[in-house]
Design a protein around this motif. Structure first.
Motif, mmCIF file in Angstrom:
data_model
loop_
_atom_site.group_PDB
_atom_site.id
_atom_site.type_symbol
_atom_site.label_atom_id
_atom_site.label_comp_id
_atom_site.label_asym_id
_atom_site.label_seq_id
_atom_site.Cartn_x
_atom_site.Cartn_y
_atom_site.Cartn_z
ATOM 1 N N VAL A 67 -16.510 -31.020 -25.190
ATOM 2 C CA VAL A 67 -15.313 -30.179 -25.343
ATOM 3 C C VAL A 67 -15.261 -29.581 -26.744
ATOM 4 O O VAL A 67 -15.026 -28.379 -26.914
ATOM 5 C CB VAL A 67 -14.027 -30.980 -25.039
ATOM 6 N N HIS A 68 -15.509 -30.411 -27.739
ATOM 7 C CA HIS A 68 -15.467 -29.939 -29.134
ATOM 8 C C HIS A 68 -16.501 -28.836 -29.366
ATOM 9 O O HIS A 68 -16.194 -27.795 -29.953
ATOM 10 C CB HIS A 68 -15.706 -31.122 -30.082
ATOM 11 N N ALA A 75 -14.912 -19.927 -30.415
ATOM 12 C CA ALA A 75 -14.546 -19.307 -31.690
ATOM 13 C C ALA A 75 -15.710 -18.507 -32.275
ATOM 14 O O ALA A 75 -15.517 -17.392 -32.775
ATOM 15 C CB ALA A 75 -14.092 -20.386 -32.676
ATOM 16 N N THR A 76 -16.903 -19.047 -32.183
ATOM 17 C CA THR A 76 -18.075 -18.377 -32.743
ATOM 18 C C THR A 76 -18.374 -17.081 -31.992
ATOM 19 O O THR A 76 -18.626 -16.038 -32.602
ATOM 20 C CB THR A 76 -19.295 -19.319 -32.714
ATOM 21 N N MET A 82 -18.355 -11.308 -28.321
ATOM 22 C CA MET A 82 -19.033 -11.730 -27.095
ATOM 23 C C MET A 82 -17.987 -12.310 -26.137
ATOM 24 O O MET A 82 -17.854 -13.521 -25.993
ATOM 25 C CB MET A 82 -20.142 -12.732 -27.416
ATOM 26 N N THR A 83 -17.253 -11.431 -25.494
ATOM 27 C CA THR A 83 -16.079 -11.840 -24.730
ATOM 28 C C THR A 83 -16.413 -12.662 -23.485
ATOM 29 O O THR A 83 -15.721 -13.641 -23.200
ATOM 30 C CB THR A 83 -15.227 -10.620 -24.342
ATOM 31 N N THR A 84 -17.434 -12.301 -22.749
ATOM 32 C CA THR A 84 -17.789 -13.075 -21.554
ATOM 33 C C THR A 84 -18.288 -14.456 -21.952
ATOM 34 O O THR A 84 -17.877 -15.466 -21.372
ATOM 35 C CB THR A 84 -18.858 -12.341 -20.711
ATOM 36 N N PHE A 85 -19.138 -14.517 -22.942
ATOM 37 C CA PHE A 85 -19.653 -15.794 -23.440
ATOM 38 C C PHE A 85 -18.489 -16.690 -23.857
ATOM 39 O O PHE A 85 -18.437 -17.872 -23.482
ATOM 40 C CB PHE A 85 -20.578 -15.535 -24.628
ATOM 41 N N SER A 86 -17.553 -16.138 -24.597
ATOM 42 C CA SER A 86 -16.405 -16.896 -25.066
ATOM 43 C C SER A 86 -15.568 -17.427 -23.907
ATOM 44 O O SER A 86 -15.171 -18.598 -23.886
ATOM 45 C CB SER A 86 -15.544 -16.004 -25.971
#
Length: 130
Positions: A67-68, A75-76, A82-86
């Motif tokens: 989770v961490h 955040a990275t 990178m909206t989909t990745f996030s």
């Protein structure tokens, strides 16, 4: 009624990735092209390392670390648009926190696919003249 091999459908698991080009432009304007390129490259390396850490936590059944690390990926990835990745990294964190099992495995597989394609998309955008 029986089924034959002709009835089997292979699903292709592809979905479009979204990279916010405006975020990359903002970085270039705010930092200058050279410094923005260094930030983007460093961020992409951090994402690749973060994926390894997520995988290691998953294989170790360490959901707290998973989770961490997934939250850190969110955040990275947001730093460089990178909206989909996030979004999918956030889905992994939610599944690790609340679901586990098959849902987590499926979502983590999705993150692997999205990570590969998102990193490629950012590299491709960096190579564009302009």
């Amino acid at each position: 009624m029986g089924y034959s091999m002709q009835d089997v459908v292979k699903l292709e698991l592809r979905e479009p990735v979204r990279v916010d080009p405006d975020r990359l432009v903002e970085l270039c304007v705010a930092m200058g092209e050279m410094r923005a390129e260094v930030l983007i490259t460093t961020t992409m390396e951090d994402l690749a390392k973060g994926m390894v850490e997520v995988e290691d936590a998953y294989l170790s059944h360490d959901m707290v670390t998973l989770v961490h690390r997934a939250d850190a990926l969110v955040a990275t990835a947001n730093k460089i648009g990178m909206t989909t990745f996030s979004r999918v990294a956030d889905d992994v964190a939610v599944c690790a926190r609340d679901c586990g099992g098959v849902a987590l495995a499926a979502t983590l597989n999705r993150l692997r696919r999205i990570a590969d394609r998102s990193l490629s998309a950012v590299w491709d955008m960096q190579d564009l003249p302009g």
